[in-house]
Motif scaffolding. Structure first.
Motif, PDB file in Angstrom:
ATOM      1  N   ASP A 114       0.849  -1.213   0.040  1.00 31.18           N
ATOM      2  CA  ASP A 114       0.153   0.017  -0.078  1.00 31.18           C
ATOM      3  C   ASP A 114       0.705   1.216   0.054  1.00 31.18           C
ATOM      4  O   ASP A 114       0.624   2.401  -0.857  1.00 31.18           O
ATOM      5  N   ALA A 115       1.918   1.261   0.903  1.00 31.82           N
ATOM      6  CA  ALA A 115       2.797   2.346   0.784  1.00 31.82           C
ATOM      7  C   ALA A 115       3.326   2.607  -0.552  1.00 31.82           C
ATOM      8  O   ALA A 115       3.473   3.913  -0.796  1.00 31.82           O
ATOM      9  N   LEU A 116       4.101   1.745  -1.237  1.00 27.67           N
ATOM     10  CA  LEU A 116       4.509   1.740  -2.457  1.00 27.67           C
ATOM     11  C   LEU A 116       3.641   2.285  -3.485  1.00 27.67           C
ATOM     12  O   LEU A 116       3.848   3.041  -4.190  1.00 27.67           O
ATOM     13  N   ARG A 117       2.282   1.757  -3.649  1.00 27.93           N
ATOM     14  CA  ARG A 117       1.251   2.123  -4.534  1.00 27.93           C
ATOM     15  C   ARG A 117       1.105   3.701  -3.955  1.00 27.93           C
ATOM     16  O   ARG A 117       0.970   4.648  -4.964  1.00 27.93           O
ATOM     17  N   ARG A 118       0.888   3.791  -2.763  1.00 27.70           N
ATOM     18  CA  ARG A 118       0.654   5.514  -2.481  1.00 27.70           C
ATOM     19  C   ARG A 118       1.568   6.447  -3.043  1.00 27.70           C
ATOM     20  O   ARG A 118       1.522   7.596  -3.624  1.00 27.70           O
ATOM     21  N   ALA A 119       2.964   6.024  -2.791  1.00 27.41           N
ATOM     22  CA  ALA A 119       4.139   6.612  -3.094  1.00 27.41           C
ATOM     23  C   ALA A 119       4.554   6.801  -4.617  1.00 27.41           C
ATOM     24  O   ALA A 119       4.791   7.944  -5.149  1.00 27.41           O
ATOM     25  N   LEU A 120       4.241   5.843  -5.337  1.00 31.93           N
ATOM     26  CA  LEU A 120       4.749   5.828  -6.879  1.00 31.93           C
ATOM     27  C   LEU A 120       3.477   5.912  -7.738  1.00 31.93           C
ATOM     28  O   LEU A 120       3.632   6.272  -8.764  1.00 31.93           O
ATOM     29  N   ARG A 121       2.308   5.649  -7.152  1.00 35.15           N
ATOM     30  CA  ARG A 121       1.160   5.443  -8.042  1.00 35.15           C
ATOM     31  C   ARG A 121       0.160   6.777  -7.805  1.00 35.15           C
ATOM     32  O   ARG A 121      -0.961   6.699  -8.458  1.00 35.15           O
ATOM     33  N   GLY A 122       0.271   7.131  -6.738  1.00 35.63           N
ATOM     34  CA  GLY A 122      -0.622   8.256  -6.236  1.00 35.63           C
ATOM     35  C   GLY A 122      -1.818   7.720  -5.550  1.00 35.63           C
ATOM     36  O   GLY A 122      -2.876   8.410  -5.645  1.00 35.63           O
ATOM     37  N   GLU A 123      -2.061   6.523  -5.334  1.00 40.82           N
ATOM     38  CA  GLU A 123      -3.217   5.981  -4.885  1.00 40.82           C
ATOM     39  C   GLU A 123      -3.361   6.208  -3.461  1.00 40.82           C
ATOM     40  O   GLU A 123      -2.443   6.131  -2.664  1.00 40.82           O
ATOM     41  N   LEU A 124      -4.535   6.284  -2.984  1.00 36.78           N
ATOM     42  CA  LEU A 124      -4.668   6.527  -1.498  1.00 36.78           C
ATOM     43  C   LEU A 124      -5.724   5.534  -0.903  1.00 36.78           C
ATOM     44  O   LEU A 124      -6.329   4.803  -1.612  1.00 36.78           O
ATOM     45  N   PHE A 125      -5.278   5.258   0.290  1.00 32.64           N
ATOM     46  CA  PHE A 125      -6.183   3.983   0.886  1.00 32.64           C
ATOM     47  C   PHE A 125      -6.677   4.678   2.130  1.00 32.64           C
ATOM     48  O   PHE A 125      -6.146   5.362   2.752  1.00 32.64           O
TER      49      PHE A 125
END
Length: 325
Positions: A314-325
């Protein structure tokens, strides 16, 4: 309470099985580097065959980029990933003296699929045959090659994250320092997993969280001696060799850091996170009750291991893909 009773039950069961396989001391009773390599190979083999999905593109390539010898990289790309994709630059563990990308093949393929990133893993030289700065030269040189070859690799050079586990965490933190001080390549994020940062091995956790079959203080010191050579135990240690010695942590990339509360490297990880935060670096820190050093490798299907991997992904997706959880 005996420290073994505090270990997550599923990790403890798997640790006991491993000790029955290799001996009662597990990884704690390692006497020399060749034995360390044998035991870590046994641990890898005990996890069973590494299956990589057929629809993943996995290949190796060699680059020559300002280092003494060519650097071998493994590239993992889910075929559904769009171009240019974010990139996770992965540095394996093994105490700077053991380990390989091959031991993490399935893990890296899963990481690529779960995050939608291209994962590039570097095969760096090991100590004591190749002491500091050989592995760091390989890791930094490989990163420069990845950034320069971003079109061929189909990655976005503005969305590259470092991911280092244990000894790889040492190298990832050192690469981040080097990239800052040399003016690049740009690093969007760094993820440090149970990082090996402090050559002094003198914190309370290195004294208490040891001797129960997982990574031990003696093995940790042995690794630092192999990596640092004649400089071990002196004031000549560069912060690029032992990042805990870095005085200036400003202008480093946003950092995600996790560690088990029974990991002997717990205190140096927490201290590094605190100092990063004091330096103005955005930090996300997780300390997991019942977690031990290498617990995820011992028991990848344990509930704690699955939960930890989910947080990282989740942290990598937030950091690199701009996705929020």
């Amino acid at each position: 309470m005996d420290i073994r009773e505090r270990i997550d039950p599923q990790l403890r069961t798997r640790l006991e099985q491993y000790r029955q396989l290799v001996g009662v001391d597990g990884l704690s009773g390692v006497r020399d580097i060749p034995e360390r390599r044998r035991r870590q190979a046994e641990l890898t083999a005990s996890r069973g065959a590494q299956v990589i999905p057929d629809d993943d593109d996995v290949h190796d390539q060699v680059i020559a980029h300002g280092v003494a010898s060519p650097v071998s990289l493994w590239v993992y790309r889910p075929r559904a990933t769009t171009r240019p994709a974010p990139c996770v630059y992965y540095l394996h563990g093994g105490g700077l003296v053991a380990g390989s990308v091959a031991g993490d093949h399935a893990r890296l393929a899963r990481l690529a699929r779960a995050t939608g990133c291209v994962v590039v893993a570097v095969e760096y030289r090991l100590a004591p045959e190749n002491p500091y700065p050989a592995a760091l030269d390989d890791c930094y040189g490989g990163l420069v090659g990845v950034a320069d070859g971003h079109r061929e690799l189909g990655i976005d050079p503005d969305r590259i994250a470092l991911y280092g586990t244990s000894a790889g965490g040492c190298l990832a933190a050192a690469v981040a320092l080097l990239a800052r001080d040399r003016g690049g390549p740009a690093i969007a994020h760094q993820m440090l997993v149970s990082p090996m940062l402090d050559d002094l091995s003198s914190t309370p956790s290195t004294v208490v969280n040891t001797g129960f079959g997982a990574w031990s203080r003696e093995a940790n010191i042995q690794s630092w001696q192999a990596w640092l050579g004649q400089d071990f135990g002196t004031d000549r240690i560069s912060p690029y060799a032992a990042p805990a010695r870095a005085r200036d942590l400003t202008d480093l990339p946003p950092t995600y850091l996790d560690v088990g509360d029974l990991d002997l490297l717990r205190d140096e990880a927490v201290d590094f996170a605190r100092r990063l935060s004091w330096a103005g670096v955005p930090v996300e820190l997780h300390v997991y009750p019942g977690g031990i050093h290498g617990g995820e490798s011992l028991a990848p299907d344990a509930e704690l291991s699955v939960r930890i991997r989910g947080y990282r992904q989740d942290a990598l997706r937030r950091a690199l893909r701009g996705e929020l959880f």
